[in-house]
Write a protein that holds these residues in place. Structure first.
Motif, mmCIF file in Angstrom:
data_model
loop_
_atom_site.group_PDB
_atom_site.id
_atom_site.type_symbol
_atom_site.label_atom_id
_atom_site.label_comp_id
_atom_site.label_asym_id
_atom_site.label_seq_id
_atom_site.Cartn_x
_atom_site.Cartn_y
_atom_site.Cartn_z
ATOM 1 N N LYS A 94 0.831 -1.206 0.000
ATOM 2 C CA LYS A 94 0.000 0.000 0.000
ATOM 3 C C LYS A 94 0.863 1.252 0.000
ATOM 4 O O LYS A 94 0.591 2.221 -0.720
ATOM 5 C CB LYS A 94 -0.928 0.004 1.214
ATOM 6 N N LYS A 95 1.926 1.251 0.799
ATOM 7 C CA LYS A 95 2.811 2.415 0.859
ATOM 8 C C LYS A 95 3.606 2.556 -0.440
ATOM 9 O O LYS A 95 3.843 3.671 -0.913
ATOM 10 C CB LYS A 95 3.747 2.300 2.062
ATOM 11 N N ASN A 118 1.276 4.096 -2.952
ATOM 12 C CA ASN A 118 1.113 5.536 -2.722
ATOM 13 C C ASN A 118 2.333 6.311 -3.217
ATOM 14 O O ASN A 118 2.201 7.381 -3.830
ATOM 15 C CB ASN A 118 0.895 5.809 -1.239
ATOM 16 N N SER A 119 3.514 5.776 -2.971
ATOM 17 C CA SER A 119 4.747 6.465 -3.388
ATOM 18 C C SER A 119 4.836 6.597 -4.897
ATOM 19 O O SER A 119 5.332 7.595 -5.419
ATOM 20 C CB SER A 119 5.974 5.715 -2.863
ATOM 21 N N GLN A 169 2.138 6.343 -6.904
ATOM 22 C CA GLN A 169 0.819 6.747 -7.425
ATOM 23 C C GLN A 169 0.229 5.674 -8.337
ATOM 24 O O GLN A 169 -0.254 5.936 -9.441
ATOM 25 C CB GLN A 169 0.910 8.089 -8.155
ATOM 26 N N SER A 190 -2.408 2.090 -8.446
ATOM 27 C CA SER A 190 -3.529 1.449 -7.765
ATOM 28 C C SER A 190 -3.039 0.179 -7.067
ATOM 29 O O SER A 190 -1.985 -0.366 -7.427
ATOM 30 C CB SER A 190 -4.613 1.085 -8.778
#
Length: 353
Positions: free
Chosen positions: A287-288, A291-292, A294, A296
């Motif tokens: 998940k991290k 996010n880093s 960008q 899905s």
């Protein structure tokens, strides 16, 4: 709704062994699997010649609780089981929720608590309103089967299982399909299970008594049913599927794709792969990582899977091969198809010989 749900495979296995629940809820985003699940239950519960007398389909927007109960309490005719399928069931459940007659909802819940063991009720839901009490009770008391579409990366194994399953029946007994053929079939057809199943039928007829469906069979029998994109190319390269990658490059160029666009997008792809390689040295949480970068949650899983197929040196080499191809296309008379095909070969086949 805390009870563990069944999936298509678990349902299929149970009904093949004649283990039926008296009430099922079928819901999910894959209409093909819902229809296949209904078919599987009906075929295993009722003999072919007796289905006319023991199988009913009703619609939630048309039937009331009294009409439904009258069907559910009928005795089977020369059969162990009856099957009642209710479609548009959310209409029926919503009517029960809004009804001023509380006894209607009570009658339905009481049936769920003590269903007729001779009848199988299949409730097909297009939508689930988990806030309403009637849905909570239904999911608590019925056998719930979640029928969702497989992820993109699961499609090849779904194809293999489907072929093997259909290959258990005459006249196709023993027929199977290679892994590469599964991937190519997906690339040609896309992820629609119904379309894939239709193509499998064509392949069975095309290959006849031949036991193994291979890549050449796919090319000859299926043909192209969608245009390839650079995303298909980067996925096949990421999976290190050489044959499919070269096929995609050739088809893209035939369709008029501009070679610099292909090179730019592949450079961007390997840049993302390299960033992920660096980030994973200090961060393991998908998940991290997503996010880093960008990305899905689905795409981060795909990238992580592909990253495991490349060493650090191989990613660096990919950049070198991309630059070489760019220079050759700009400065040499060599055909772009040859340049890109050689580039793909170098990226995918490095250290695999």
């Amino acid at each position: 709704m805390g009870k563990e749900n069944l999936d298509f495979d678990a349902l299929h296995l149970a009904v093949k062994h004649k283990k039926f629940a008296p009430v099922y809820v079928f819901y999910g985003n894959e209409e093909f699997l819902i229809e296949e699940s209904i078919k599987t239950v009906v075929e295993n519960a009722i003999d072919d010649g007796l289905r006319e007398f023991n199988f009913d389909t009703v619609y939630g927007n048309e039937i009331d609780i009294q009409g439904l109960l009258s069907l559910l309490l009928l005795l089977p005719v020369m059969s162990q089981k009856r099957v009642v399928v209710m479609r548009n069931s959310e209409k029926f459940l919503n009517k029960l929720s809004r009804s001023k007659k509380e006894k209607d909802a009570t009658l339905f819940i009481n049936y769920l608590k003590k269903p007729n063991p001779d009848t199988i009720l299949i409730i097909v839901l297009n939508e689930v309103d988990s806030e309403k009490e009637i849905y909570k009770k239904l999911f608590e008391l019925a056998e719930v089967v979640e029928l969702k579409a497989p992820y993109d990366w699961q499609i090849p194994s779904w194809i293999a299982r489907r072929v093997k399953e259909r290959g258990m029946l005459p006249p196709w007994k023993g027929k199977e399909i290679t892994n590469e053929a599964c991937k190519l079939l997906q690339a040609y057809v896309g992820n629609s299970l119904r379309e894939i199943d239709n193509e499998i039928t064509k392949l069975f007829i095309f290959t006849g008594e031949k036991k193994i469906i291979d890549v050449e069979d796919i090319k000859q029998a299926v043909g192209m049913s969608r245009n390839f994109t650079v995303f298909d190319l980067q996925r096949s390269i990421g999976e290190r599927n050489l044959q499919l990658s070269i096929t995609i490059v050739e088809k893209m160029l035939q369709a008029g794709e501009f070679p610099p666009v292909i090179l730019t997008m592949l450079t961007r792809y390997f840049s993302t792969l390299w960033k992920l390689y660096e980030l994973r040295k200090t961060e393991k949480d998908p998940k991290k990582l997503a996010n880093s970068l960008q990305l899905s949650p689905y795409h981060i899983r795909e990238y992580l899977n592909q990253l495991d197929k490349f060493k650090e040196s191989e990613i660096k080499n990919a950049f070198k091969y991309l630059i070489e191809a760019d220079e050759l296309i700009k400065t040499s008379p060599i055909d772009s198809r040859i340049v890109l095909t050689q580039m793909v070969y170098k990226i995918v086949a490095q250290n695999q010989n």
